[in-house]
Design a protein around this motif. Structure first.
Motif, PDB file in Angstrom:
ATOM      1  N   LEU A  58      33.178  23.551 -16.606  1.00 20.43           N
ATOM      2  CA  LEU A  58      32.211  22.725 -15.893  1.00 20.43           C
ATOM      3  C   LEU A  58      30.878  22.759 -16.632  1.00 20.43           C
ATOM      4  CD1 LEU A  58      31.335  21.050 -13.409  1.00 20.43           C
ATOM      5  CD2 LEU A  58      30.789  23.229 -12.282  1.00 20.43           C
ATOM      6  N   SER A  59      30.412  21.582 -17.021  1.00 19.07           N
ATOM      7  CA  SER A  59      29.128  21.478 -17.712  1.00 19.07           C
ATOM      8  C   SER A  59      28.247  20.513 -16.922  1.00 19.07           C
ATOM      9  CB  SER A  59      29.332  20.974 -19.152  1.00 19.07           C
ATOM     10  OG  SER A  59      28.111  20.931 -19.858  1.00 19.07           O
ATOM     11  N   ASP A  60      27.464  21.085 -15.980  1.00 19.27           N
ATOM     12  CA  ASP A  60      26.601  20.282 -15.109  1.00 19.27           C
ATOM     13  C   ASP A  60      25.265  20.973 -14.890  1.00 19.27           C
ATOM     14  OD1 ASP A  60      25.796  18.251 -13.438  1.00 19.27           O
ATOM     15  OD2 ASP A  60      26.983  18.888 -11.724  1.00 19.27           O
ATOM     16  N   SER A  61      24.914  21.862 -15.825  1.00 21.45           N
ATOM     17  CA  SER A  61      23.655  22.584 -15.705  1.00 21.45           C
ATOM     18  C   SER A  61      23.160  22.958 -17.104  1.00 21.45           C
ATOM     19  CB  SER A  61      23.831  23.840 -14.845  1.00 21.45           C
ATOM     20  OG  SER A  61      22.623  24.546 -14.710  1.00 21.45           O
ATOM     21  N   PRO A  62      21.951  22.540 -17.479  1.00 23.85           N
ATOM     22  CA  PRO A  62      21.079  21.731 -16.643  1.00 23.85           C
ATOM     23  C   PRO A  62      21.617  20.303 -16.479  1.00 23.85           C
ATOM     24  CG  PRO A  62      20.157  21.933 -18.851  1.00 23.85           C
ATOM     25  CD  PRO A  62      21.350  22.842 -18.795  1.00 23.85           C
TER      26      PRO A  62
END
Length: 361
Positions: A58-62
């Motif tokens: 999961l890559s949603d930050s930032p």
């Protein structure tokens, strides 16, 4: 891969919304939800939940990316899903890419077996919905060879796509690799070479939501404990992604080793099987419970009929300032095989309820 996505400017939100509701594979919603149903007190259908194999990156930050750098990275092998969801929060044109880095001394064959891409656009709900529709409708298989000690782009078109300020890109990619590869999502200048940029790129700090990490169990199987009897049970529901009845997956942020929680279960694919009693026709609905929602479901009926349905299908989103909105998924004959594929869409709010009810006569 994804030739339709080749563009150099932000998509107009109205155009995106029109393309969603005009897709011939999307069934239009229709009325029929049982009258006088108290949406606040629908009985919960007991189910068994099973996490299945595979990793979720999961890559949603930032989420709002303030500068050039790496949003997330980890070295993985086996069955992997990458879900990335990022906004160019600078005042300059940028690009957002996913680079595969092979640090071994043998070439890596990466087989991409399902994928969906949405954006770039300023309409975040439209981007999340389009990514899901493309993922659920995609049937091609792609092979990417990552040379020993070299790199390759997971989606080459992203390296040619300019992301305007405040525009969002959302991607969902399932792939398999026997040789470990480092998966790197990063934002960089438009003219930069990703293979060179990654050598000196820094990992950007996570934002307050910390929605990034590597999680076990990229798929979740949901099966009711007994067959649904529409005549006897009336209106019932299965709640998904609320962290009470359906918990969020926990994992590790590989950039710093810290524990992390996937608030909303973004990127998790739910396979929902609905056993039902014979001779009892029933209806299925999706009900958003957390606010604005724009997504899609895939329905597999009688082992062969597959349909992708927009939720909702007659407009871009629903659920704004109410928990009473429902999207009609369809009416079905009891005793027949019915599978739903669901995943929390990017930019939408959770949880949701899948509602079963006697079909309108």
């Amino acid at each position: 891969m994804l030739d339709w996505f080749r563009q150099a400017s932000v998509a107009v939100a109205v155009t995106v919304a029109v393309s969603i509701v005009s897709d011939p594979q999307i069934a239009l919603a229709k009325p029929g939800f049982p009258a006088n149903t108290n949406i606040y007190s629908i009985a919960e259908l007991p189910v068994t939940k099973t996490e299945q194999a595979g990793k979720l990156l999961l890559s949603d930050s930032p989420e709002m990316v303030p500068d050039d750098g790496i949003m997330y990275q980890d070295t993985v092998s086996g069955d992997v899903r990458l879900f990335f969801h990022h906004v160019n929060a600078t005042k300059e044109l940028k690009k957002i890419v996913v680079l595969l880095v092979n640090e071994s001394d043998t070439a890596a064959d990466v087989v991409v077996n399902q994928y969906g891409l949405g954006g770039p656009s300023l309409d975040y709900l439209a981007v999340g919905k389009l990514a899901q529709l493309n993922y659920l409708n995609q049937e091609e298989v792609e092979l990417i060879e990552v040379p020993a000690g070299g790199t390759a782009l997971l989606e080459p078109v992203l390296n040619q796509t300019v992301i305007a300020p405040d525009a969002l890109v959302n991607g969902i990619y399932d792939f398999h690799t026997k040789t470990p590869v480092r998966v790197v999502t990063m934002m960089l200048p438009v003219e930069a070479d990703p293979a060179e940029f990654v050598k000196l790129a820094r990992v950007l700090p996570a934002d307050s939501q910390r929605l990034r990490g590597t999680f076990p169990g990229r798929d979740r199987l949901i099966v009711p404990n007994e067959a649904y009897h529409s005549v006897n049970q009336g209106v019932v529901a299965i709640t998904l992604a609320d962290h009470k009845l359906d918990t969020y997956v926990s994992g590790i942020d590989a950039t710093d080793g810290s524990a992390t929680l996937n608030y909303g279960n973004y990127g998790v694919m739910y396979k929902v099987f609905l056993p039902t009693a014979f001779e009892q026709k029933y209806a299925v609905y999706l009900n958003p419970r957390g606010g604005e929602y724009a997504g899609a479901l895939k329905v597999k009926y009688r082992h062969q009929q597959e349909t992708t349905i927009g939720t909702p299908a007659d407009k871009l989103f629903f659920g704004s300032k109410t928990v009473k909105d429902v999207a009609h998924i369809g009416d079905y004959a009891g005793g027949q095989s019915l599978w739903l594929t669901f995943s929390p869409p990017g930019a939408s709010n959770l949880p949701v309820k899948i509602i079963l009810a006697p079909a309108a006569k």
